[in-house]
Scaffold this active site. Structure first.
Site, mmCIF file in Angstrom:
data_model
loop_
_atom_site.group_PDB
_atom_site.id
_atom_site.type_symbol
_atom_site.label_atom_id
_atom_site.label_comp_id
_atom_site.label_asym_id
_atom_site.label_seq_id
_atom_site.Cartn_x
_atom_site.Cartn_y
_atom_site.Cartn_z
ATOM 1 N N ARG A 285 0.806 -1.215 0.000
ATOM 2 C CA ARG A 285 0.000 0.000 0.000
ATOM 3 C C ARG A 285 0.845 1.274 0.000
ATOM 4 O O ARG A 285 0.534 2.239 -0.692
ATOM 5 C CB ARG A 285 -0.877 -0.023 1.256
ATOM 6 C CG ARG A 285 -1.923 1.062 1.322
ATOM 7 C CD ARG A 285 -2.575 1.107 2.703
ATOM 8 N NE ARG A 285 -2.926 -0.173 3.233
ATOM 9 C CZ ARG A 285 -4.146 -0.719 3.150
ATOM 10 N NH1 ARG A 285 -5.113 -0.073 2.565
ATOM 11 N NH2 ARG A 285 -4.387 -1.901 3.680
ATOM 12 N N CYS B 285 -26.667 -4.233 -7.165
ATOM 13 C CA CYS B 285 -27.856 -4.576 -6.370
ATOM 14 C C CYS B 285 -27.450 -5.143 -5.018
ATOM 15 O O CYS B 285 -27.670 -6.323 -4.727
ATOM 16 C CB CYS B 285 -28.715 -5.553 -7.150
ATOM 17 S SG CYS B 285 -29.149 -4.891 -8.756
ATOM 18 N N TYR C 137 -5.102 -2.236 -3.715
ATOM 19 C CA TYR C 137 -6.310 -2.983 -3.374
ATOM 20 C C TYR C 137 -7.563 -2.351 -3.973
ATOM 21 O O TYR C 137 -8.651 -2.443 -3.430
ATOM 22 C CB TYR C 137 -6.448 -3.138 -1.846
ATOM 23 C CG TYR C 137 -5.194 -3.672 -1.191
ATOM 24 C CD1 TYR C 137 -4.797 -4.985 -1.404
ATOM 25 C CD2 TYR C 137 -4.373 -2.851 -0.420
ATOM 26 C CE1 TYR C 137 -3.623 -5.481 -0.837
ATOM 27 C CE2 TYR C 137 -3.199 -3.337 0.159
ATOM 28 C CZ TYR C 137 -2.835 -4.648 -0.057
ATOM 29 O OH TYR C 137 -1.672 -5.131 0.493
HETATM 30 N N1 LLP Z 1 3.012 -9.162 3.254
HETATM 31 C C1 LLP Z 1 2.000 -9.977 3.597
HETATM 32 C C2 LLP Z 1 2.322 -11.325 4.098
HETATM 33 C C3 LLP Z 1 0.667 -9.531 3.502
HETATM 34 O O1 LLP Z 1 -0.318 -10.340 3.872
HETATM 35 C C4 LLP Z 1 0.402 -8.231 3.027
HETATM 36 C C5 LLP Z 1 -0.966 -7.747 2.885
HETATM 37 C C6 LLP Z 1 1.493 -7.425 2.660
HETATM 38 C C7 LLP Z 1 2.783 -7.913 2.794
HETATM 39 C C8 LLP Z 1 1.329 -6.030 2.128
HETATM 40 O O2 LLP Z 1 0.748 -5.199 3.076
HETATM 41 P P1 LLP Z 1 0.667 -3.613 2.825
HETATM 42 O O3 LLP Z 1 2.077 -3.080 2.845
HETATM 43 O O4 LLP Z 1 0.007 -3.395 1.526
HETATM 44 O O5 LLP Z 1 -0.156 -3.132 3.972
HETATM 45 N N2 LLP Z 1 -7.342 -5.499 0.991
HETATM 46 C C9 LLP Z 1 -6.960 -4.804 2.216
HETATM 47 C C10 LLP Z 1 -5.528 -5.048 2.593
HETATM 48 C C11 LLP Z 1 -5.186 -6.514 2.732
HETATM 49 C C12 LLP Z 1 -3.731 -6.749 3.036
HETATM 50 C C13 LLP Z 1 -3.371 -8.162 2.880
HETATM 51 N N3 LLP Z 1 -1.991 -8.474 3.113
HETATM 52 C C14 LLP Z 1 -7.258 -3.317 2.032
HETATM 53 O O6 LLP Z 1 -7.719 -2.918 0.975
HETATM 54 O O7 LLP Z 1 -7.062 -2.540 2.954
#
Ligand code: LLP
Length: 421
Positions: A277, A345, A374
């Protein structure tokens, strides 16, 4: 910091007006900024400069090949959770030795593909997975480099749906089981312990929980070394939060890096990061067009042409996205409180409730900010809506990097059984 600004009264991505893109591609559409993606990759690299560090961009956040290729050129490796993501990363130019494979449910076929490719590391999450990997690697006459993902039993503090580091979450090896499982790695053929991995959740703004988790992890790494395991890597996962709304002030990357340097101390290891992110989030927006304004007794609905299938985050996590009109409103423009909804819907097809915004007329366009992570990655064809297209901007040029599929393409994999033809 991102490169979406008003210029001459219209919202731009870098030097391209979002209207020009919407005119050409239609709406809804995702638009990504190359300058923002590369800047974020550079910021992360800079704050860790001087450290032996692999920035493994988390492909799940945004796996578009053009985005991956941009980040590969900016020096990123990849964190993948499926053979498909691994293939995406490699297709985009990430070399296998810069790829780590995470996830609780790797199949034997996926293990085989990753061993064949020669990836940097498997982040293993259970005894069962470890034994499967050992048998697959042995059958291929290979040795799999393994980090066990440990569950440090630390609450991340973010939304419960994206918190992963508490005992009771499905993620990671239970903390107390980890030492014995490392001993099993040492006994098993075809696997070799190279590191310890931890990831406690996503959209984490405070460094406290991360520090607690990393301190436990580094302590474990030291004990494992004393017990004779050759631990040479610590994978700290991803999870650093980004600002979504005015007033959000998540820890900046420099503080995050300083904390990690402090916790790692003199432990001589490669640090692996899995940011998703923080690299892609503010590098993308979703542009949608207002279809109708629908007054009802107690609220005013603004119905747009994007739905929850195109941007799931509000429906899934009650997530906030700033919503900016493409036409810059006058500073003193009166506002209306809208419920912004899509055409799907489902009652959860709502992007914002009682959002104060300048009045929006049907036909006007708005941008959902901070949708680069995401966003498109979670989109679907629910309600038989075509997958939302994606555009990459670079300076004053742009390219469609995923086009909107035709009806024929959307149904190309479907067949009528012979009794219906
Ligand atoms: N590493 C692992 C093992 C993870 O499970 C994730 C995210 C990341 C790295 C990356 O995380 P980030 O740096 O992006 O926070 N769909 C949700 C977020 C789900 C995150 C899943 N795992 C949203 O839209 O907020």
């Amino acid at each position: 910091m991102h490169h979406f600004d008003y210029k001459n009264g219209r919202l731009h991505c870098e030097d391209v007006s979002l209207d020009a893109i919407a005119d050409k591609v239609g709406t809804p559409v995702y638009v990504y900024s190359t300058a923002t993606l590369t800047r974020h990759a550079r910021v992360i690299a800079d704050v860790f400069a001087g450290m032996d560090c692999l920035i493994a961009y988390s492909v799940k956040a945004n796996g578009n090949l053009a985005v991956l290729s941009t980040l590969a050129r900016a020096g990123c490796g990849a964190d993948v959770v499926s053979a498909g993501e691994m293939q995406r990363a490699m297709t985009a130019g990430v070399s296998a030795d810069r790829i780590v494979f995470s996830g609780v449910g790797k199949t034997r076929d996926e293990m085989r593909a990753a061993l064949e490719a020669g990836i940097h590391q498997f982040n293993v999450e259970s005894a069962g997975e470890l034994r499967a990997l050992s048998s697959v690697a042995t059958s291929m006459d290979k040795t799999a480099p393994v980090a066990l993902r440990v569950n440090p039993d630390v609450a991340a503090g973010g939304h419960p749906n994206i918190s992963t580091g508490k005992s009771g979450d499905k993620f990671g090896v239970p903390w107390d089981d980890a030492p014995a499982l490392y001993d099993e790695v040492a006994r098993l053929p075809g696997v070799e312990a190279v590191g310890v991995d931890v990831h406690i959740g996503s959209q984490i703004g405070e460094l406290g929980p991360m520090r607690a988790a990393f301190e436990k992890t580094v302590g474990l790494a030291r004990r494992l070394r004393e017990a004779g395991h050759a631990i040479s890597r610590i994978d700290v996962g991803g999870g650093l939060g980004i600002p979504y709304a005015e007033g959000d002030a998540p820890a900046p990357p420099a503080d995050y890096a300083a904390m990690i340097r402090d916790v790692i101390g003199d432990l001589d290891v490669q640090v692996i990061l899995e940011p998703g992110r923080v690299i892609a989030g503010n590098a993308g927006v979703m542009v949608t067009e207002a279809l109708y304004v629908k007054p009802s007794p107690d609220r005013t609905f603004l119905i747009v042409d994007a739905g929850m299938n195109d941007l799931m985050r509000p429906a899934l996590y009650n997530a906030h996205h700033d919503i900016l009109p493409l036409a810059e409103p006058a500073a003193d423009a009166p506002t209306v409180a809208y419920d912004l909804v899509g055409p799907i819907c489902e009652s959860t097809d709502k992007f914002a409730a009682q959002r104060e915004m300048p009045a929006i007329e049907p036909g006007a366009r708005v941008a959902f900010m901070s949708s680069g992570a995401y966003g498109a990655a979670l989109s679907s064809q629910y309600n038989a809506r075509p997958l939302v297209p994606e555009v990459l901007v670079d300076g004053d040029r742009f390219a469609i990097v995923r086009r909107r599929p035709s009806f024929e393409e959307m149904t190309a994999l479907e067949r009528l059984p012979d009794w219906l033809t």
